[in-house]
Design an enzyme around this catalytic site. Structure first.
Site, PDB file in Angstrom:
ATOM      1  N   GLU A  94       1.625  -0.848  -0.262  1.00 21.89           N
ATOM      2  CA  GLU A  94      -0.516  -0.299   0.323  1.00 21.89           C
ATOM      3  C   GLU A  94       0.639   1.488  -0.020  1.00 21.89           C
ATOM      4  O   GLU A  94       2.069   1.345   0.705  1.00 21.89           O
ATOM      5  CB  GLU A  94      -1.272  -0.066   1.498  1.00 21.89           C
ATOM      6  N   CYS A 107       3.402   8.427   0.665  1.00 26.50           N
ATOM      7  CA  CYS A 107       4.309   7.208   2.276  1.00 26.50           C
ATOM      8  C   CYS A 107       3.987   6.351   1.166  1.00 26.50           C
ATOM      9  O   CYS A 107       3.315   5.700   0.519  1.00 26.50           O
ATOM     10  CB  CYS A 107       3.131   7.217   2.705  1.00 26.50           C
ATOM     11  N   CYS A 114       5.637  -6.769   6.895  1.00 27.07           N
ATOM     12  CA  CYS A 114       6.611  -6.356   7.631  1.00 27.07           C
ATOM     13  C   CYS A 114       7.378  -7.371   8.227  1.00 27.07           C
ATOM     14  O   CYS A 114       7.101  -8.547   9.179  1.00 27.07           O
ATOM     15  CB  CYS A 114       6.659  -4.966   9.419  1.00 27.07           C
ATOM     16  N   CYS A 118       5.785  -4.588  15.899  1.00 24.57           N
ATOM     17  CA  CYS A 118       5.363  -3.397  16.629  1.00 24.57           C
ATOM     18  C   CYS A 118       4.339  -4.349  17.665  1.00 24.57           C
ATOM     19  O   CYS A 118       3.385  -4.069  16.162  1.00 24.57           O
ATOM     20  CB  CYS A 118       5.703  -2.306  16.538  1.00 24.57           C
ATOM     21  N   GLY A 170       6.611  -2.048   6.266  1.00 26.42           N
ATOM     22  CA  GLY A 170       8.082  -2.386   5.980  1.00 26.42           C
ATOM     23  C   GLY A 170       8.881  -1.625   6.777  1.00 26.42           C
ATOM     24  O   GLY A 170       8.498  -0.428   7.109  1.00 26.42           O
ATOM     25  N   GLU A 171      10.067  -2.548   7.107  1.00 27.04           N
ATOM     26  CA  GLU A 171      11.311  -1.327   7.685  1.00 27.04           C
ATOM     27  C   GLU A 171      12.603  -1.366   6.571  1.00 27.04           C
ATOM     28  O   GLU A 171      12.913  -2.494   6.439  1.00 27.04           O
ATOM     29  CB  GLU A 171      12.010  -1.987   8.697  1.00 27.04           C
ATOM     30  N   SER A 202      11.668   6.882   7.601  1.00 24.34           N
ATOM     31  CA  SER A 202      11.239   6.398   8.953  1.00 24.34           C
ATOM     32  C   SER A 202      11.765   5.136   9.310  1.00 24.34           C
ATOM     33  O   SER A 202      11.391   3.642   8.856  1.00 24.34           O
ATOM     34  CB  SER A 202       9.561   6.249   9.448  1.00 24.34           C
ATOM     35  N   SER A 224      11.347   5.863  14.570  1.00 28.22           N
ATOM     36  CA  SER A 224       9.845   5.298  15.578  1.00 28.22           C
ATOM     37  C   SER A 224      10.429   5.102  16.894  1.00 28.22           C
ATOM     38  O   SER A 224      10.751   4.009  17.090  1.00 28.22           O
ATOM     39  CB  SER A 224       9.220   4.229  15.030  1.00 28.22           C
ATOM     40  N   HIS A 226       8.654   6.239  20.061  1.00 29.31           N
ATOM     41  CA  HIS A 226       7.427   5.273  20.847  1.00 29.31           C
ATOM     42  C   HIS A 226       7.722   4.973  22.614  1.00 29.31           C
ATOM     43  O   HIS A 226       6.728   4.403  23.067  1.00 29.31           O
ATOM     44  CB  HIS A 226       6.403   4.459  20.467  1.00 29.31           C
ATOM     45  N   ASN A 301      -4.193   4.983  16.093  1.00 31.25           N
ATOM     46  CA  ASN A 301      -4.989   5.184  15.281  1.00 31.25           C
ATOM     47  C   ASN A 301      -5.518   3.266  15.375  1.00 31.25           C
ATOM     48  O   ASN A 301      -5.111   2.233  15.252  1.00 31.25           O
ATOM     49  CB  ASN A 301      -4.572   4.532  13.774  1.00 31.25           C
ATOM     50  N   CYS A 344      -1.503   6.397   9.752  1.00 33.63           N
ATOM     51  CA  CYS A 344      -0.340   5.586  10.663  1.00 33.63           C
ATOM     52  C   CYS A 344      -1.137   4.082  11.182  1.00 33.63           C
ATOM     53  O   CYS A 344      -1.944   4.191  12.066  1.00 33.63           O
ATOM     54  CB  CYS A 344       0.444   6.506  11.525  1.00 33.63           C
TER      55      CYS A 344
END
Length: 379
Positions: A94, A107, A114, A118, A170-171, A202, A224, A226, A301, A344
């Site tokens: 996506e 984006c 991924c 997380c 993904g990373e 990111s 990221s 958090h 979200n 996000c």
């Protein structure tokens, strides 16, 4: 029958020159093709007016110029647009465009699924299927430009698609080589020509690759984060067990953006009762001491099956105040595209169904962040 031709999208300049030489053409043809593909967005060789008709046919015999197939396109009530792109092998990823009044950010994804797990992220519930190629990464932005009719590449102040953020599925630093190759194509001034200051990558904190990225690309960096402590971050972001906060902060301090007083962005999802206390905010200011940075606070979200709740409005406001008093810019991200699951942490495709069972075994064995050990056939 499988198409044996070579896709020109995603080739470096040197690779494109080598392909021209392989078919007996001069090196200058590579420059011509580069401009047609990346400045004008042309996919049909017959529309390349400074190339002879005879060469049109020769090029079409050996090459093609791809775009990912648009399997689905959704536009939110707030004008955010999300595409589900399907690649040649049937896998999907996506891409999201987030418009502002006079600009907007695309984006893009770097992997199908991924590598990471997380706990607050919907994308993280889709196990890694494979890395995206450089062409598939670049192709997402090119297809977005197709959708908004932004060819040829207009000057920066006339674009709607002004910025790129590698914050999709993904990373990106676990697909390092393909990601960097794509970045160089996107930044090339004779093609798509997006400034490195308008590209943000990111990462969840892949420490060795953060250092490498600074050496070869030097785009804007977002972390990221958090959580302000290893204890909490270990729980919600398992990658922290491999690269704890001490090591992560050291890598960030060494990144060119920090050294040159360009600000690093720390992304911080607000989870009710998990990482949103006043003590957490104060711990955060101590963690990033002496790093030129800003904070992007992200209201959580929700997604189907998630166990977390978003922090309350007053709690977020108080969190911002503490960061501001310590001298840091802290903004609360406005949730965009939530009605189409484009916000996000909400991106997820259906390609999970083709993942390898041994990949699941890796996850369960606690090595979920080892995408770089995937066999070549899976990359």
């Amino acid at each position: 029958m499988t198409d044996q031709r070579i896709d020109l999208v995603g080739l470096s300049r040197q690779e494109l020159k080598a392909e021209m030489e392989r078919i007996g053409e001069k090196a200058f043809r590579a420059k011509q093709l580069w401009q047609w593909i990346y400045h004008y967005g042309v996919r049909d060789f017959t529309k390349m007016t400074n190339i002879s008709k005879n060469l049109h046919g020769k090029l079409a015999e050996h090459f093609y110029i791809s775009r990912p197939e648009t399997a689905e396109e959704l536009t939110s009530v707030d004008r955010t647009r999300k595409w589900l792109y399907k690649f040649d092998d049937g896998n999907e990823a996506e891409t999201v465009f987030i418009p502002e009044e006079d600009r907007g950010a695309v984006c893009i994804s770097s992997q199908v699924g991924c590598t990471l797990t997380c706990k607050f992220c919907h994308t993280g519930t889709q196990l890694l299927v494979r890395n995206l190629s450089a062409g598939e990464i670049v192709g997402q932005f090119m297809a977005a430009r197709d959708s908004y009719d932004e060819w040829p590449s207009p000057p920066g102040d006339k674009r709607m698609l002004t910025n790129i953020v590698l914050m999709g599925m993904g990373e990106p630093l676990y697909n390092f080589d393909n990601t960097v190759k794509a970045l160089k194509i996107l930044m090339d001034q004779e093609g798509i020509s997006v400034s490195k200051r308008r590209i943000t990558l990111s990462t969840s904190g892949v420490v060795p690759e953060i250092r490498r990225l600074g050496e070869v690309a030097d785009v804007e960096l977002a972390i990221s984060l958090h959580a302000p402590t290893d204890e909490v971050r270990n729980e919600i972001m398992p990658i922290n067990k491999k690269y704890p906060l001490k090591d992560l902060m050291a890598a960030v301090r060494d990144y060119p953006a920090a050294i040159n007083a360009r600000r690093i962005t720390f992304e911080y999802v607000m989870l009710k009762g998990i990482n949103d206390s006043e003590a957490d905010a104060r711990a955060l200011t101590r963690l990033v001491k002496d790093i030129p940075c800003k904070f992007n606070l992200i209201p959580f979200n929700p997604w189907p099956g998630s166990d977390y709740e978003c922090s309350g409005r007053k709690t977020i406001k108080r969190f911002v105040e503490i960061l501001n008093r310590a001298g840091y810019t802290a903004t609360t991200r406005v949730t965009r595209g939530q009605d189409i699951l484009a916000a996000c942490g909400q991106l997820k495709s259906e390609s999970e169904r083709v993942r390898c069972s041994r990949m699941k075994a890796r996850i369960e064995a606690g090595i979920e962040d080892e995408s770089h050990v995937l066999p070549a056939s899976a990359e």
